[in-house]
Design a protein around this motif. Sequence first.
Motif, short mmCIF file in Angstrom:
data_model
loop_
_atom_site.label_atom_id
_atom_site.label_comp_id
_atom_site.label_asym_id
_atom_site.label_seq_id
_atom_site.Cartn_x
_atom_site.Cartn_y
_atom_site.Cartn_z
N VAL A 189 -29.44 46.89 11.66
CA VAL A 189 -29.90 45.84 12.58
C VAL A 189 -29.55 46.20 14.02
O VAL A 189 -28.39 46.44 14.36
N ILE A 190 -30.58 46.23 14.86
CA ILE A 190 -30.42 46.46 16.29
C ILE A 190 -31.00 45.26 17.02
O ILE A 190 -32.14 44.86 16.77
N ILE A 191 -30.23 44.66 17.89
CA ILE A 191 -30.68 43.47 18.61
C ILE A 191 -30.73 43.78 20.10
O ILE A 191 -29.82 44.42 20.65
N LEU A 192 -31.82 43.35 20.75
CA LEU A 192 -32.04 43.67 22.15
C LEU A 192 -32.35 42.40 22.93
O LEU A 192 -33.05 41.50 22.43
N ASP A 193 -31.86 42.35 24.17
CA ASP A 193 -32.13 41.21 25.05
C ASP A 193 -32.15 41.72 26.48
O ASP A 193 -31.60 42.79 26.77
N ASN A 194 -32.77 40.96 27.38
CA ASN A 194 -32.83 41.37 28.79
C ASN A 194 -31.85 40.61 29.66
O ASN A 194 -31.86 40.76 30.88
N ARG A 195 -30.98 39.82 29.02
CA ARG A 195 -30.03 39.01 29.79
C ARG A 195 -28.61 39.58 29.68
O ARG A 195 -28.02 39.54 28.60
N PRO A 196 -28.07 40.10 30.77
CA PRO A 196 -26.69 40.60 30.72
C PRO A 196 -25.71 39.45 30.56
O PRO A 196 -25.95 38.31 30.99
N HIS A 197 -24.60 39.73 29.89
CA HIS A 197 -23.51 38.76 29.70
C HIS A 197 -23.96 37.53 28.90
O HIS A 197 -23.43 36.43 29.09
N LEU A 198 -24.93 37.72 28.01
CA LEU A 198 -25.37 36.61 27.17
C LEU A 198 -24.34 36.36 26.09
O LEU A 198 -24.00 37.25 25.30
N ASN A 199 -23.82 35.14 26.03
CA ASN A 199 -22.73 34.80 25.12
C ASN A 199 -23.07 35.09 23.66
O ASN A 199 -22.28 35.70 22.94
N THR A 200 -24.24 34.65 23.22
CA THR A 200 -24.58 34.84 21.82
C THR A 200 -24.80 36.31 21.46
O THR A 200 -24.60 36.71 20.31
N LEU A 201 -25.20 37.11 22.43
CA LEU A 201 -25.36 38.54 22.18
C LEU A 201 -24.00 39.23 22.13
O LEU A 201 -23.71 40.01 21.21
N GLU A 202 -23.16 38.93 23.10
CA GLU A 202 -21.84 39.55 23.15
C GLU A 202 -20.99 39.19 21.95
O GLU A 202 -20.18 40.00 21.47
N ASN A 203 -21.16 37.98 21.42
CA ASN A 203 -20.34 37.52 20.29
C ASN A 203 -21.00 37.76 18.94
O ASN A 203 -20.48 37.32 17.91
N ASN A 204 -22.13 38.46 18.94
CA ASN A 204 -22.80 38.79 17.67
C ASN A 204 -22.06 39.95 17.02
O ASN A 204 -22.18 41.10 17.44
N ASN A 205 -21.27 39.63 16.00
CA ASN A 205 -20.47 40.65 15.32
C ASN A 205 -21.15 41.20 14.07
O ASN A 205 -20.51 41.93 13.30
N PHE A 206 -22.41 40.86 13.87
CA PHE A 206 -23.13 41.29 12.68
C PHE A 206 -24.01 42.50 12.93
O PHE A 206 -24.08 43.42 12.11
N ALA A 207 -24.71 42.52 14.07
CA ALA A 207 -25.63 43.60 14.37
C ALA A 207 -24.88 44.93 14.49
O ALA A 207 -23.76 44.98 14.98
N HIS A 208 -25.54 46.00 14.05
CA HIS A 208 -24.92 47.33 14.15
C HIS A 208 -24.95 47.84 15.59
O HIS A 208 -24.10 48.63 16.00
N GLN A 209 -25.94 47.38 16.36
CA GLN A 209 -26.07 47.84 17.74
C GLN A 209 -26.65 46.72 18.59
O GLN A 209 -27.57 46.00 18.16
N LYS A 210 -26.12 46.54 19.81
CA LYS A 210 -26.60 45.51 20.73
C LYS A 210 -26.92 46.17 22.06
O LYS A 210 -26.10 46.92 22.60
N LEU A 211 -28.11 45.87 22.61
CA LEU A 211 -28.54 46.52 23.83
C LEU A 211 -29.11 45.50 24.81
O LEU A 211 -29.82 44.57 24.41
N VAL A 212 -28.81 45.69 26.09
CA VAL A 212 -29.44 44.92 27.15
C VAL A 212 -30.47 45.84 27.80
O VAL A 212 -30.12 46.91 28.31
N VAL A 213 -31.73 45.43 27.76
CA VAL A 213 -32.82 46.32 28.19
C VAL A 213 -33.81 45.55 29.07
O VAL A 213 -33.80 44.32 29.13
N ASP A 214 -34.67 46.31 29.73
CA ASP A 214 -35.79 45.76 30.47
C ASP A 214 -36.96 45.66 29.49
O ASP A 214 -37.39 46.67 28.92
N TYR A 215 -37.49 44.46 29.28
CA TYR A 215 -38.57 44.29 28.31
C TYR A 215 -39.82 45.09 28.67
O TYR A 215 -40.65 45.37 27.82
N ASN A 216 -39.96 45.46 29.94
CA ASN A 216 -41.09 46.30 30.31
C ASN A 216 -41.02 47.67 29.65
O ASN A 216 -42.05 48.34 29.52
#
Length: 321
Positions: A189-216
């Motif tokens: 599981v890889i989860i991606l979002d474009n919002r830095p410092h997003l609480n739910t992303l930072e505290n997601n302890n399930f995903a194998h990889q978390k990335l902050v990216v530009d959706y473009n």
Amino acid sequence: MIFWQKLLDKLQDNQKVYVLTVIENFGSSPGRKGFKMLVAQDKFIFGSVGGGVMEFSLVEEAQQLLLEENSPTFIKKQIHRGGVKNGSGMICSGEQTVAFHCLTFQHISVVKNVLNCLQNGEKGTLSLTPGTVSFSVKHLANLFDYQINSSEDWFFEEHIGFRETLYIIGGGHVGVAVSELFVKLGFHVIILDNRPHLNTLENNNFAHQKLVVDYNNIHDYVPQGNHSYVAIMTNKYTDDKLVLSKLIKNNYKFIGVLGSKSKLKMMWKTLLNEGFTQAELKVIYAPIGLSIKSETPEEIAVSIAAQAIQVKNKHFTNTST
């Protein structure tokens, strides 16, 4: 992964352990290829090769064989049709073949290699023969490869590591619930979002990889392929549409968008006006997930998982529900 860790613990405790592996199955057999069970000298049991009276009998046999100085390796056919030769005592129809391998401290390196492969998100192959249990970095084209010519001439190979990867676009509360469930289902599981410092992303302890990216540039992070699954669930309509427009022409096993029917109807109309075709939109699962009137993030995750599993397994013969 838990199976291999428990097996390693027993071997490091200098115990002999029987590993029972289903290497072939037909029909409505309760045990399917790759099912495993360990039976240790201290009576510890973990895993399953199908359950029921059959499994109880196989465990008893393994426990007795562990008392022998030279515990044998062998395969055993189990036919689930009542009082027949090689009958399992079950009447559910079908049949399966179970391989018995007795492992000792000499197999610790093999088990460690399997664990390292799983922990590092890598891929390899577990190989079983009448005389060996081994692991290599060879990649199988399929999940399993096997051939049984006789009780003394057979092999079984199993893909080790993640085959399917789920890319979740959107790190909100639903993304957390989806991450947790798909990890349990064996997806990378890889989860991606474009919002830095997003609480739910930072505290997601399930995903194998978390990335902050530009959706473009989302297409740079979501590779095409028959093992790639995509779930789009950003926090706003415009980002959902942007991400879908960047990925829609790519080839994925599964791609869907979370949202209401009215929202998606508007998105489809806009995308058609922008030059995308009805054929391209037709392959998108929207709204994503089976229709089970789900409301909570956890219920939505179940509906998405059920749909993804349906897609993943649609080429298999339906022998169970």
